[in-house]
Write a protein that holds these residues in place. Structure first.
Motif, short mmCIF file in Angstrom:
data_model
loop_
_atom_site.label_atom_id
_atom_site.label_comp_id
_atom_site.label_asym_id
_atom_site.label_seq_id
_atom_site.Cartn_x
_atom_site.Cartn_y
_atom_site.Cartn_z
N VAL A 34 -15.53 31.03 -17.76
CA VAL A 34 -16.05 32.36 -17.39
C VAL A 34 -15.16 33.44 -18.00
O VAL A 34 -15.64 34.42 -18.57
CB VAL A 34 -16.14 32.50 -15.85
N GLN A 35 -13.87 33.24 -17.92
CA GLN A 35 -12.94 34.26 -18.45
C GLN A 35 -13.14 34.45 -19.95
O GLN A 35 -13.07 35.56 -20.47
CB GLN A 35 -11.49 33.85 -18.16
N GLU A 36 -13.40 33.34 -20.63
CA GLU A 36 -13.55 33.41 -22.09
C GLU A 36 -14.99 33.68 -22.53
O GLU A 36 -15.29 33.66 -23.72
CB GLU A 36 -13.02 32.10 -22.72
N GLY A 37 -15.88 33.90 -21.56
CA GLY A 37 -17.28 34.21 -21.90
C GLY A 37 -18.03 33.02 -22.46
O GLY A 37 -19.09 33.18 -23.08
N ARG A 38 -17.54 31.80 -22.20
CA ARG A 38 -18.21 30.59 -22.72
C ARG A 38 -19.23 30.08 -21.69
O ARG A 38 -19.19 28.93 -21.27
CB ARG A 38 -17.14 29.53 -23.01
N PHE A 39 -20.15 30.97 -21.31
CA PHE A 39 -21.07 30.66 -20.20
C PHE A 39 -21.95 29.44 -20.50
O PHE A 39 -22.23 28.64 -19.62
CB PHE A 39 -21.95 31.87 -19.88
N SER A 40 -22.38 29.32 -21.75
CA SER A 40 -23.30 28.23 -22.06
C SER A 40 -22.61 26.87 -22.00
O SER A 40 -23.26 25.84 -21.95
CB SER A 40 -23.92 28.45 -23.44
N GLU A 41 -21.27 26.88 -22.00
CA GLU A 41 -20.54 25.60 -21.94
C GLU A 41 -20.31 25.12 -20.51
O GLU A 41 -19.81 24.02 -20.29
CB GLU A 41 -19.18 25.75 -22.63
N ILE A 42 -20.64 25.96 -19.53
CA ILE A 42 -20.39 25.57 -18.13
C ILE A 42 -21.34 24.43 -17.74
O ILE A 42 -22.54 24.51 -17.99
CB ILE A 42 -20.59 26.77 -17.18
N ILE A 43 -20.76 23.39 -17.14
CA ILE A 43 -21.60 22.33 -16.55
C ILE A 43 -21.96 22.84 -15.15
O ILE A 43 -21.12 22.83 -14.24
CB ILE A 43 -20.84 20.99 -16.46
N ALA A 44 -23.18 23.37 -15.04
CA ALA A 44 -23.52 24.08 -13.80
C ALA A 44 -23.98 23.12 -12.71
O ALA A 44 -24.68 22.15 -12.98
CB ALA A 44 -24.61 25.11 -14.09
N CYS A 45 -23.60 23.44 -11.48
CA CYS A 45 -24.07 22.68 -10.31
C CYS A 45 -25.58 22.89 -10.19
O CYS A 45 -26.06 24.02 -10.28
CB CYS A 45 -23.36 23.19 -9.06
N THR A 46 -26.31 21.79 -9.98
CA THR A 46 -27.77 21.91 -9.87
C THR A 46 -28.23 21.88 -8.41
O THR A 46 -29.43 21.84 -8.15
CB THR A 46 -28.46 20.74 -10.61
N ARG A 47 -27.26 21.87 -7.47
CA ARG A 47 -27.57 21.80 -6.02
C ARG A 47 -28.27 20.50 -5.64
O ARG A 47 -29.04 20.46 -4.68
CB ARG A 47 -28.46 22.96 -5.56
N CYS A 48 -28.03 19.43 -6.41
CA CYS A 48 -28.65 18.16 -6.05
C CYS A 48 -27.98 17.58 -4.81
O CYS A 48 -28.53 16.73 -4.13
CB CYS A 48 -28.58 17.17 -7.21
N ASP A 49 -26.74 18.06 -4.57
CA ASP A 49 -25.94 17.61 -3.42
C ASP A 49 -25.62 16.12 -3.42
O ASP A 49 -25.36 15.52 -2.36
CB ASP A 49 -26.55 18.08 -2.08
N GLY A 50 -25.59 15.55 -4.61
CA GLY A 50 -25.10 14.17 -4.76
C GLY A 50 -23.65 14.08 -4.30
O GLY A 50 -23.22 13.04 -3.77
N CYS A 51 -22.89 15.17 -4.47
CA CYS A 51 -21.48 15.17 -4.03
C CYS A 51 -21.42 14.99 -2.50
O CYS A 51 -20.58 14.24 -1.99
CB CYS A 51 -20.76 16.44 -4.47
N HIS A 52 -22.32 15.65 -1.80
CA HIS A 52 -22.37 15.48 -0.34
C HIS A 52 -22.75 14.05 0.04
O HIS A 52 -22.24 13.52 1.02
CB HIS A 52 -23.38 16.46 0.27
N ASP A 53 -23.66 13.46 -0.75
CA ASP A 53 -24.02 12.06 -0.47
C ASP A 53 -22.80 11.17 -0.60
O ASP A 53 -22.56 10.29 0.23
CB ASP A 53 -25.09 11.57 -1.45
N ASP A 54 -22.01 11.40 -1.66
CA ASP A 54 -20.79 10.60 -1.83
C ASP A 54 -19.91 10.73 -0.59
O ASP A 54 -19.38 9.74 -0.07
CB ASP A 54 -19.99 11.08 -3.05
#
Ligand SMILES: Cc1cc2nc3c(=O)[nH]c(=O)nc-3n(C[C@H](O)[C@H](O)[C@H](O)COP(=O)(O)O)c2cc1C
Length: 317
Positions: free
Chosen positions: A280-300
């Motif tokens: 974000v600081q470097e303006g590399r927005f398209s390189e961000i692996i964005a959270c998709t709200r699938c909440d697989g992390c919560h399942d884990d």
């Protein structure tokens, strides 16, 4: 995309310490232990990605002085510091082997709870943490004590707003001396909960600030707009952290520039991509692996297996 993200990257001073920017990693239980190489790597990696404050996950106060000691927590703190972030830890209220409700607890057990917080604070200070955060949010025990719907006590810890604030206040007063000049005190609270609203929450926050809280962590703090529920707290004189879906850079910037909060926490966004702050600081927005709200992390988390992101390539999960 053109977005001025500079407001997110202004340092903030607190208690002689410098947060290098306004980005916090909120507490997230990731099932990697704490004094394990896996945990040290996980938290160190999030610090190296650029967050200013890394809050280690909810950790039972009953563990301090037993499996958690100043010596075995130091590698975790060092990894966070080596990554350039300040290190905090969230302290989870536990007094019985199984979760208790407010009316279950005897006065002796309440005293044990407060003393465990005191002991945990001392060990955290000795381990080198910069901050500690009692977990008062999300419907867990301290939040249950505050909620008129879940606190059915008729003694000094239940009934009026004042009495429902008492346990949290006693905890803050108990941990203050251990924090001394070296650690600041945070408190995580849910602004709108069962049977209470913002007004009572602001009263709680003011009381806790008088008792020694130096940073408020409000979760969740968005309902209609990024960080909107944090607004009534941000004039209380201590920095306020807003959290909830602020991993979209525009939303994070909006929460800060409109003065809704002083800091933004990025949770699932930092599970998906620890380099979110740097990108974000470097303006590399398209390189961000964005959270998709699938909440697989919560399942884990639910299955007690190391928390991962479904978007990672298989070899890094
Ligand atoms: C896997 C996982 C574990 C979490 N563990 C905790 C925790 O230990 N303590 C806590 O207060 N919140 C916990 N949370 C909530 C986060 O701190 C945060 O408030 C929430 O994810 C919303 O922020 P986000 O939209 O940026 O993800 C957890 C969230 C996730 C996804």
């Amino acid at each position: 995309m053109s977005l001025d993200t500079s407001p997110l990257f202004r340092p903030l001073r607190i208690k002689g310490k410098t947060l290098r920017n306004r980005i916090v990693m909120p507490p997230m239980a990731v099932c990697r232990g704490l004094n394990t190489p896996e945990a040290v790597e996980w938290y160190g990696r999030r610090a190296r990605g650029g967050a200013a404050l890394v809050v280690v996950e909810a950790t039972s106060i009953a563990r301090f002085g037993f499996d958690l000691t100043a010596a075995n927590l130091r590698p975790l703190v060092s990894a966070i510091h080596d990554g350039g972030a300040l290190a905090a830890i969230q302290l989870f209220p536990t007094v019985r082997a199984r979760q208790a409700t407010p009316e279950d607890l005897s006065l002796t057990e309440i005293d044990v709870l407060v003393q465990r917080y005191r002991m945990a604070a001392g060990i955290c200070a000795a381990a080198g943490f910069d901050a500690i955060e009692p977990h008062g949010a999300h419907g867990y025990l301290l939040n249950q004590f505050f909620s008129p719907d879940t606190n059915r006590r008729t003694d000094a810890y239940g009934g009026t707003t004042d009495r429902r604030m008492r346990l949290a206040t006693e905890i803050i007063e108990a941990i203050r001396p251990s924090c001394g000049a070296s650690m600041f005190v945070m408190y995580r609270h849910t602004p709108v909960g069962r049977g209470y609203g913002i007004e009572e929450s602001v009263a709680l926050a003011s009381r806790l600030i008088n008792a020694g809280v130096e940073m408020l962590d409000l979760s969740p703090s968005s309902r209609n707009a990024p960080g909107d529920l944090a607004v009534p707290f941000s004039a209380l004189g201590v920095p306020v952290v807003a959290v909830n879906e602020l991993d979209v850079p525009e939303r994070a910037v909006e929460a800060i520039t409109l003065g809704r909060a002083h800091l933004v926490a990025v949770g699932r966004g930092l599970i998906a991509d620890p380099d979110w702050p740097i990108k974000v600081q470097e303006g590399r927005f398209s390189e961000i692996i964005a959270c998709t709200r699938c909440d697989g992390c919560h399942d884990d988390l639910r299955w007690n297996r190391p928390v991962t992101c479904r978007q990672w390539p298989a070899e890094s999960a």
